[in-house]
Design a protein around this motif. Structure first.
Motif, PDB file in Angstrom:
ATOM      1  N   ILE A  41      39.059  54.834 -21.501  1.00  0.00           N
ATOM      2  CA  ILE A  41      40.117  55.814 -21.236  1.00  0.00           C
ATOM      3  C   ILE A  41      40.151  56.171 -19.757  1.00  0.00           C
ATOM      4  CG2 ILE A  41      40.975  58.110 -21.759  1.00  0.00           C
ATOM      5  CD1 ILE A  41      39.938  57.919 -24.443  1.00  0.00           C
ATOM      6  N   LEU A  42      38.957  56.405 -19.188  1.00  0.00           N
ATOM      7  CA  LEU A  42      38.889  56.889 -17.810  1.00  0.00           C
ATOM      8  C   LEU A  42      39.457  55.857 -16.837  1.00  0.00           C
ATOM      9  CD1 LEU A  42      37.718  59.427 -16.511  1.00  0.00           C
ATOM     10  CD2 LEU A  42      35.669  58.163 -16.024  1.00  0.00           C
ATOM     11  N   VAL A  43      39.073  54.588 -17.012  1.00  0.00           N
ATOM     12  CA  VAL A  43      39.462  53.570 -16.045  1.00  0.00           C
ATOM     13  C   VAL A  43      40.820  52.955 -16.399  1.00  0.00           C
ATOM     14  CG1 VAL A  43      38.845  51.369 -15.028  1.00  0.00           C
ATOM     15  CG2 VAL A  43      37.087  53.060 -15.481  1.00  0.00           C
ATOM     16  N   TYR A  44      40.930  52.407 -17.613  1.00  0.00           N
ATOM     17  CA  TYR A  44      42.157  51.689 -17.935  1.00  0.00           C
ATOM     18  C   TYR A  44      43.320  52.639 -18.177  1.00  0.00           C
ATOM     19  CZ  TYR A  44      39.884  47.240 -18.026  1.00  0.00           C
ATOM     20  OH  TYR A  44      39.231  46.121 -17.639  1.00  0.00           O
ATOM     21  N   THR A  45      43.115  53.577 -19.121  1.00  0.00           N
ATOM     22  CA  THR A  45      44.221  54.464 -19.466  1.00  0.00           C
ATOM     23  C   THR A  45      44.508  55.447 -18.343  1.00  0.00           C
ATOM     24  OG1 THR A  45      43.265  54.325 -21.656  1.00  0.00           O
ATOM     25  CG2 THR A  45      45.111  55.777 -21.370  1.00  0.00           C
ATOM     26  N   GLY A  46      43.433  56.045 -17.797  1.00  0.00           N
ATOM     27  CA  GLY A  46      43.636  57.148 -16.867  1.00  0.00           C
ATOM     28  C   GLY A  46      43.959  56.729 -15.449  1.00  0.00           C
ATOM     29  N   ALA A  47      43.503  55.556 -15.022  1.00  0.00           N
ATOM     30  CA  ALA A  47      43.720  55.188 -13.622  1.00  0.00           C
ATOM     31  C   ALA A  47      44.634  53.971 -13.486  1.00  0.00           C
ATOM     32  CB  ALA A  47      42.376  54.923 -12.949  1.00  0.00           C
ATOM     33  N   ILE A  48      44.265  52.858 -14.125  1.00  0.00           N
ATOM     34  CA  ILE A  48      45.015  51.623 -13.888  1.00  0.00           C
ATOM     35  C   ILE A  48      46.430  51.719 -14.424  1.00  0.00           C
ATOM     36  CG2 ILE A  48      45.091  49.176 -14.490  1.00  0.00           C
ATOM     37  CD1 ILE A  48      42.121  49.098 -14.233  1.00  0.00           C
ATOM     38  N   ALA A  50      41.011  64.455 -19.916  1.00  0.00           N
ATOM     39  CA  ALA A  50      41.860  65.199 -18.980  1.00  0.00           C
ATOM     40  C   ALA A  50      42.768  64.257 -18.199  1.00  0.00           C
ATOM     41  CB  ALA A  50      41.003  66.013 -18.025  1.00  0.00           C
ATOM     42  N   SER A  51      42.306  63.003 -17.983  1.00  0.00           N
ATOM     43  CA  SER A  51      43.130  62.079 -17.199  1.00  0.00           C
ATOM     44  C   SER A  51      44.349  61.605 -17.996  1.00  0.00           C
ATOM     45  CB  SER A  51      42.299  60.880 -16.757  1.00  0.00           C
ATOM     46  OG  SER A  51      41.976  60.083 -17.859  1.00  0.00           O
ATOM     47  N   LEU A  52      44.366  61.879 -19.316  1.00  0.00           N
ATOM     48  CA  LEU A  52      45.535  61.490 -20.106  1.00  0.00           C
ATOM     49  C   LEU A  52      46.709  62.431 -19.884  1.00  0.00           C
ATOM     50  CD1 LEU A  52      43.957  60.594 -23.546  1.00  0.00           C
ATOM     51  CD2 LEU A  52      44.847  59.052 -21.836  1.00  0.00           C
ATOM     52  N   GLY A  53      46.404  63.674 -19.484  1.00  0.00           N
ATOM     53  CA  GLY A  53      47.449  64.678 -19.350  1.00  0.00           C
ATOM     54  C   GLY A  53      48.558  64.275 -18.389  1.00  0.00           C
ATOM     55  N   VAL A  54      48.209  63.444 -17.403  1.00  0.00           N
ATOM     56  CA  VAL A  54      49.184  63.055 -16.389  1.00  0.00           C
ATOM     57  C   VAL A  54      50.340  62.257 -17.011  1.00  0.00           C
ATOM     58  CG1 VAL A  54      48.018  60.929 -15.741  1.00  0.00           C
ATOM     59  CG2 VAL A  54      49.406  62.086 -14.084  1.00  0.00           C
ATOM     60  N   TYR A  55      50.082  61.562 -18.135  1.00  0.00           N
ATOM     61  CA  TYR A  55      51.151  60.785 -18.769  1.00  0.00           C
ATOM     62  C   TYR A  55      52.279  61.668 -19.246  1.00  0.00           C
ATOM     63  CZ  TYR A  55      48.583  56.550 -18.489  1.00  0.00           C
ATOM     64  OH  TYR A  55      47.936  55.485 -17.994  1.00  0.00           O
ATOM     65  N   GLY A  56      51.920  62.868 -19.743  1.00  0.00           N
ATOM     66  CA  GLY A  56      52.953  63.790 -20.185  1.00  0.00           C
ATOM     67  C   GLY A  56      53.889  64.126 -19.050  1.00  0.00           C
ATOM     68  N   ILE A  57      53.302  64.367 -17.861  1.00  0.00           N
ATOM     69  CA  ILE A  57      54.105  64.732 -16.698  1.00  0.00           C
ATOM     70  C   ILE A  57      54.966  63.549 -16.258  1.00  0.00           C
ATOM     71  CG2 ILE A  57      53.955  65.423 -14.293  1.00  0.00           C
ATOM     72  CD1 ILE A  57      51.536  67.057 -15.008  1.00  0.00           C
ATOM     73  N   ILE A  58      54.356  62.337 -16.255  1.00  0.00           N
ATOM     74  CA  ILE A  58      55.124  61.146 -15.871  1.00  0.00           C
ATOM     75  C   ILE A  58      56.275  60.939 -16.854  1.00  0.00           C
ATOM     76  CG2 ILE A  58      55.033  58.666 -15.599  1.00  0.00           C
ATOM     77  CD1 ILE A  58      52.224  58.879 -14.708  1.00  0.00           C
ATOM     78  N   MET A  59      55.959  61.044 -18.156  1.00  0.00           N
ATOM     79  CA  MET A  59      56.974  60.863 -19.194  1.00  0.00           C
ATOM     80  C   MET A  59      58.105  61.862 -19.029  1.00  0.00           C
ATOM     81  SD  MET A  59      55.381  60.341 -22.918  1.00  0.00           S
ATOM     82  CE  MET A  59      54.216  59.035 -23.119  1.00  0.00           C
ATOM     83  N   ALA A  60      57.723  63.131 -18.815  1.00  0.00           N
ATOM     84  CA  ALA A  60      58.736  64.168 -18.674  1.00  0.00           C
ATOM     85  C   ALA A  60      59.663  63.847 -17.512  1.00  0.00           C
ATOM     86  CB  ALA A  60      58.072  65.524 -18.465  1.00  0.00           C
TER      87      ALA A  60
END
Lengths: 346, 180
Positions: free
Chosen positions: B59-66, A111-121
């Motif tokens: 994913i949680l720490v590096y990709t998702g936060a940092i 779920a924390s990956l979803g924010v990249y889409g918003i940043i990219m957009a």
């Protein structure tokens, strides 16, 4: 395996047209209006028209955008949102796409990956309002992810597992009974503070009102999806509804017993348990699924209800609320839960 | 062909191409997005090795936060300035860069070639971990029982770093007289 993936994908994708209808008519109901009620019974077919409109609209990107990231962004929002459902058991513990060792951590990480889409957009749109929207969104997501993660630590401590299947099984036990009525060991009775924290931060994570500052139309026109139209915009909408569904599913799995029967369902299941194992299994699976869907649906309605009731926060209020109220409360909740477990109360 | 092998090829190819893109792309934001891709494929590789917990944390720490913070900071500080081109830099700088790159490559190669003899296979094989009750359980047993003192020590170190950062930032503000 493929059957389960099929069920989940079809379910998640068909949520959007249904929620479009519920959102419109629900908002009208809450604001004492009629809403779209002309096409089909009660305006049910309006959503079909909307989907058709999105599909047949011209898909054009403005000249000033970064084409590659502009087209990639909606996908980056949608795919993680669809992936998160994989570890949630939806009708008995056999019906789970991937019974991973890390359980709910998988949900949070994807779920924390979803924010990249918003940043990219926001960045690719090359527009100051979009950029502001995506900056707000990344700040908001990071802040509320902390509370979201900490709010379930208490539950993990009580159930001694991060696997959602184990948690749901544990919630089938009876906590205590009053006058013949068994109160189940649902997460909400064990962790009421954790439930409220999780509920509030899931509103922030799904960018729904009162926390929809990334798109806040009064200040930012439409925020990060300002430059988007046709199907690309529809994908953002799809992602919002899907992540809302996943949030509702997590809320019901963690705090309301997941696929465990709603009151009264065990009686219906008892009617069909006439010795034929296959029929009994089928009926119980179906009833588990229906219970889960009803729980999800009530949380979805709650999301709509809150959206059309509360006004939007200001950005400094949002940040202060997240860091100075919710985060200390979540830490306190973890501490108190640990103390109660140590004393043997829980 | 084994599907694990196919997945390994896919993830490692993405990782290598992504790392090249981090270095070769002009805009900092694109580089940061490529780095996200690299981290994501790393976590795929960890998952293939059976280390699901490390994969989730990656994913949680590096990709998702940092990385979100990285992108955030890049966007706040003038986002579209292209990184400086090597063609414009002096001969001395080019030489230093080349030497540094060759030295680093040498270190990596030496480490990769000799790691089998030095490190060997650890105690925690896949069977042992399964016996202990999964990745998460074995890690938490080690971290919060055997090494709990070290763990707390590290958290103090991080707390110290945070306090130092806040103190430095505050002092700068009071000197210039501005409010954040």
């Amino acid at each position: 395996m493929f059957l389960k993936i099929g069920i989940v994908l079809v379910g998640l994708l068909s949520v959007t047209p249904i929620m479009l209808f519920v959102e419109r008519r629900g908002s009208a109901l809450l604001q004492n209006r009629l809403g779209p009620n002309r096409f089909g019974p009660q305006g049910l077919l309006q959503s079909v028209l909307d989907v058709l409109k999105f599909i047949f609209k011209e898909d054009r990107a403005p000249g000033h955008v970064n084409k590659f990231y502009f087209s990639l962004a909606p996908l980056v929002v949608v795919v993680p949102a669809l992936m998160t459902f994989a570890v949630i058991p939806f009708a008995g513990n056999d019906f789970i796409i991937a019974n991973l060792d890390v359980g709910i951590l998988y949900c949070f990480s994807i779920a924390s990956l979803g924010v990249y889409g918003i940043i990219m957009a926001g960045w690719a749109s090359n527009n100051k309002y979009s950029l502001l929207g995506s900056l707000r969104s990344s700040a908001q997501m990071i802040s509320y992810e902390l509370t979201l993660g900490l709010s379930i630590v208490g539950l993990i401590m009580i159930f001694q597992s991060v696997k959602l299947g184990d948690m749901v099984s544990a919630q089938g036990e009876t906590l205590f009974s009053i006058g013949g009525i068994d109160v189940p060991k649902w997460g909400i009775f064990l962790q009421p503070v954790g439930f409220i924290l999780f509920l509030v931060s899931s509103f922030a994570e799904t960018n729904r009102l009162p926390f929809d500052l990334p798109e806040g139309e009064a200040e930012l026109i439409a925020g990060y999806h300002l430059e988007y139209g046709s199907m690309r915009f529809a994908l953002f909408m799809l992602a919002e509804f899907v992540s809302m569904t996943v949030a509702s599913a997590l809320l019901s799995t963690l705090f309301f017993g997941g696929w465990q029967y709603l009151p009264g369902f065990s009686w219906i299941a008892h009617l069909f348990s006439d010795g034929n194992i296959a029929v009994t299994y089928l009926v119980s699976t179906l009833l588990h699924g229906i219970s889960f869907v009803i729980k999800i649906a009530s949380f979805m309605w709650f999301f709509v209800w809150v959206r059309w009731t509360l006004p939007r926060f200001r950005f400094d209020q949002l940040m202060n609320f997240g860091w100075k109220v919710l985060l200390p409360l979540a830490l306190l909740n973890v501490f108190v839960t640990g103390l109660l477990i140590y004393l043997g109360v829980l | 062909m084994d599907w694990i092998f196919v997945a390994f090829i896919v993830f490692s190819t993405i990782a290598i191409l992504g790392s090249l893109m981090v270095v070769l792309q002009k805009t900092p934001v694109s580089s940061a997005f490529s780095l996200v891709l690299v981290f994501f494929s790393f976590s795929g590789l960890y998952a293939l090795l059976g280390a699901h917990f490390i994969a989730a944390l990656q994913i949680l720490v590096y990709t998702g936060a940092i990385m979100v913070l990285f992108v955030f900071v890049i966007m706040l500080l003038g986002q579209d300035q292209p990184t400086s081109d090597l063609k414009d830099s002096s001969l001395l700088f080019k030489g230093i860069t080349l030497l540094g790159a060759i030295g680093l490559l040498n270190v990596l190669l030496q480490a990769a070639l000799s790691s089998k003899d030095i490190v060997g296979k650890g105690v925690y094989t896949e069977e042992k971990i399964n016996e202990m009750g999964g990745n998460l359980k074995s890690i938490s047993e080690v971290l919060f029982k055997d090494y709990v003192f070290h763990f707390e020590l590290v958290s103090f170190l991080i707390l110290g770093a945070i306090v130092a950062t806040v103190a430095l930032a505050k002092r700068k503000n009071s000197l210039s007289g501005g409010v954040s």
